[in-house]
Design a protein around this motif. Structure first.
Motif: not given
Length: 76
Positions: A18-24, A30-31, A58-70
């Protein structure tokens, strides 16, 4: 069956959390999110949900995956 790469498992777990990148989130948050997702769904369950999300959104998943990887790379 081959062993799963720990970073891949962590990335998939963060992706389905449920974690979002906007939560910084901090590395600790993250762990904790990764541990909670793997504990709740298991490694293969996380992978299955990632596949489902890529199929449905698919339109949202790529960006979320890139964020998750970083995020995983910075937290581990």
């Amino acid at each position: 069956m081959t062993a799963l790469d720990p970073d891949d498992v962590r990335t998939e777990a963060l992706f389905v959390s449920d974690l979002q990148s906007s939560q910084q989130p901090t590395p600790e948050v993250i762990r904790a999110a990764v541990d909670a997702a793997v504990g709740r769904l298991g490694e293969h369950g996380c992978a299955a949900l990632v596949a489902q999300e890529f199929g449905e959104h698919p339109d949202c998943a790529l960006g979320r995956m890139q964020w998750a990887r970083r995020a995983v790379r910075s937290a581990y």
